[in-house]
Design a protein around this motif. Structure first.
Motif, PDB file in Angstrom:
ATOM      1  N   VAL A 238       0.839  -1.206   0.000  1.00 49.58           N
ATOM      2  CA  VAL A 238       0.000   0.000   0.000  1.00 49.58           C
ATOM      3  C   VAL A 238       0.874   1.255   0.000  1.00 49.58           C
ATOM      4  O   VAL A 238       0.608   2.204  -0.744  1.00 49.58           O
ATOM      5  N   ALA A 239       1.936   1.264   0.799  1.00 51.57           N
ATOM      6  CA  ALA A 239       2.832   2.420   0.844  1.00 51.57           C
ATOM      7  C   ALA A 239       3.483   2.651  -0.521  1.00 51.57           C
ATOM      8  O   ALA A 239       3.585   3.790  -0.982  1.00 51.57           O
ATOM      9  N   LEU A 240       3.887   1.582  -1.178  1.00 49.97           N
ATOM     10  CA  LEU A 240       4.493   1.694  -2.501  1.00 49.97           C
ATOM     11  C   LEU A 240       3.484   2.237  -3.513  1.00 49.97           C
ATOM     12  O   LEU A 240       3.811   3.090  -4.340  1.00 49.97           O
ATOM     13  N   ALA A 241       2.254   1.769  -3.437  1.00 49.51           N
ATOM     14  CA  ALA A 241       1.212   2.251  -4.350  1.00 49.51           C
ATOM     15  C   ALA A 241       0.953   3.740  -4.140  1.00 49.51           C
ATOM     16  O   ALA A 241       0.742   4.483  -5.107  1.00 49.51           O
ATOM     17  N   VAL A 242       0.970   4.205  -2.904  1.00 56.77           N
ATOM     18  CA  VAL A 242       0.754   5.630  -2.617  1.00 56.77           C
ATOM     19  C   VAL A 242       1.906   6.454  -3.175  1.00 56.77           C
ATOM     20  O   VAL A 242       1.691   7.493  -3.814  1.00 56.77           O
ATOM     21  N   VAL A 243       3.128   5.990  -2.965  1.00 53.97           N
ATOM     22  CA  VAL A 243       4.301   6.726  -3.445  1.00 53.97           C
ATOM     23  C   VAL A 243       4.339   6.783  -4.966  1.00 53.97           C
ATOM     24  O   VAL A 243       4.704   7.797  -5.550  1.00 53.97           O
ATOM     25  N   LEU A 244       3.936   5.702  -5.629  1.00 53.98           N
ATOM     26  CA  LEU A 244       3.989   5.635  -7.087  1.00 53.98           C
ATOM     27  C   LEU A 244       2.741   6.166  -7.785  1.00 53.98           C
ATOM     28  O   LEU A 244       2.658   6.135  -9.015  1.00 53.98           O
ATOM     29  N   ASN A 245       1.762   6.645  -7.039  1.00 60.40           N
ATOM     30  CA  ASN A 245       0.540   7.181  -7.638  1.00 60.40           C
ATOM     31  C   ASN A 245       0.904   8.330  -8.589  1.00 60.40           C
ATOM     32  O   ASN A 245       1.563   9.278  -8.195  1.00 60.40           O
ATOM     33  N   PRO A 246       0.510   8.237  -9.858  1.00 54.37           N
ATOM     34  CA  PRO A 246       0.888   9.272 -10.832  1.00 54.37           C
ATOM     35  C   PRO A 246       0.346  10.658 -10.472  1.00 54.37           C
ATOM     36  O   PRO A 246      -0.785  10.800 -10.020  1.00 54.37           O
ATOM     37  N   SER A 247       1.167  11.654 -10.712  1.00 52.12           N
ATOM     38  CA  SER A 247       0.814  13.045 -10.425  1.00 52.12           C
ATOM     39  C   SER A 247      -0.092  13.598 -11.535  1.00 52.12           C
ATOM     40  O   SER A 247      -0.204  13.009 -12.607  1.00 52.12           O
ATOM     41  N   PRO A 248      -0.707  14.752 -11.280  1.00 54.59           N
ATOM     42  CA  PRO A 248      -1.508  15.393 -12.338  1.00 54.59           C
ATOM     43  C   PRO A 248      -0.678  15.668 -13.599  1.00 54.59           C
ATOM     44  O   PRO A 248      -1.176  15.517 -14.714  1.00 54.59           O
ATOM     45  N   GLU A 249       0.585  16.029 -13.419  1.00 54.43           N
ATOM     46  CA  GLU A 249       1.444  16.311 -14.566  1.00 54.43           C
ATOM     47  C   GLU A 249       1.670  15.064 -15.414  1.00 54.43           C
ATOM     48  O   GLU A 249       1.704  15.140 -16.640  1.00 54.43           O
ATOM     49  N   ARG A 250       1.818  13.907 -14.778  1.00 58.19           N
ATOM     50  CA  ARG A 250       2.007  12.656 -15.534  1.00 58.19           C
ATOM     51  C   ARG A 250       0.751  12.326 -16.326  1.00 58.19           C
ATOM     52  O   ARG A 250       0.820  11.864 -17.455  1.00 58.19           O
ATOM     53  N   HIS A 251      -0.425  12.533 -15.705  1.00 60.12           N
ATOM     54  CA  HIS A 251      -1.677  12.297 -16.422  1.00 60.12           C
ATOM     55  C   HIS A 251      -1.774  13.224 -17.628  1.00 60.12           C
ATOM     56  O   HIS A 251      -2.087  12.792 -18.745  1.00 60.12           O
ATOM     57  N   ARG A 252      -1.505  14.504 -17.421  1.00 60.40           N
ATOM     58  CA  ARG A 252      -1.632  15.475 -18.508  1.00 60.40           C
ATOM     59  C   ARG A 252      -0.641  15.197 -19.641  1.00 60.40           C
ATOM     60  O   ARG A 252      -0.985  15.319 -20.812  1.00 60.40           O
ATOM     61  N   ALA A 253       0.581  14.810 -19.293  1.00 57.19           N
ATOM     62  CA  ALA A 253       1.572  14.481 -20.320  1.00 57.19           C
ATOM     63  C   ALA A 253       1.127  13.266 -21.136  1.00 57.19           C
ATOM     64  O   ALA A 253       1.278  13.243 -22.363  1.00 57.19           O
ATOM     65  N   SER A 254       0.566  12.273 -20.478  1.00 50.20           N
ATOM     66  CA  SER A 254       0.088  11.079 -21.177  1.00 50.20           C
ATOM     67  C   SER A 254      -1.088  11.409 -22.089  1.00 50.20           C
ATOM     68  O   SER A 254      -1.191  10.881 -23.207  1.00 50.20           O
ATOM     69  N   ILE A 255      -1.970  12.286 -21.630  1.00 48.54           N
ATOM     70  CA  ILE A 255      -3.119  12.704 -22.442  1.00 48.54           C
ATOM     71  C   ILE A 255      -2.630  13.428 -23.689  1.00 48.54           C
ATOM     72  O   ILE A 255      -3.073  13.138 -24.810  1.00 48.54           O
ATOM     73  N   LYS A 256      -1.707  14.375 -23.514  1.00 49.38           N
ATOM     74  CA  LYS A 256      -1.167  15.123 -24.655  1.00 49.38           C
ATOM     75  C   LYS A 256      -0.531  14.178 -25.672  1.00 49.38           C
ATOM     76  O   LYS A 256      -0.754  14.295 -26.881  1.00 49.38           O
ATOM     77  N   GLU A 257       0.266  13.243 -25.185  1.00 46.58           N
ATOM     78  CA  GLU A 257       0.964  12.303 -26.060  1.00 46.58           C
ATOM     79  C   GLU A 257      -0.021  11.417 -26.825  1.00 46.58           C
ATOM     80  O   GLU A 257       0.122  11.211 -28.025  1.00 46.58           O
TER      81      GLU A 257
END
Length: 92
Positions: free
Chosen positions: A16-35
């Protein structure tokens, strides 16, 4: 028996701690959407439609996972450091 439960508890807590730390940021979501939008159409890439869609998207975090929404449709889902942009047909 007790050691086995403790081991399972520790493994679960670390997961659970690893999943929280690796949760994608808003910037990662936006970059993936743009791509993804740029990959779908050269015209969309030239007009920077991905930038516009990423800008108007709303980011939501669930702690261990996250997602973005545009016009009440889920656009992307992320967990464990990965972001998946959903096809428009799947985002109903």
């Amino acid at each position: 028996m007790r050691n086995s439960r403790l081991l399972w508890f520790i493994a679960g807590a670390l997961t659970v701690a690893l999943a929280v730390v690796l949760n994608p940021s808003p910037e990662r979501h936006r970059a993936s959407i743009k791509e993804r939008i740029a990959q779908r159409s050269q015209l969309a890439e030239i007009l920077h439609l991905g930038d516009l869609v990423a800008f108007v998207s709303s980011y939501h975090s669930l702690g261990v996972a996250s997602y973005t929404v545009v016009n009440d449709r889920t656009l992307s889902v992320g967990a464990l450091g990965m972001v998946f942009v959903l096809d428009q047909g799947a985002a109903k």
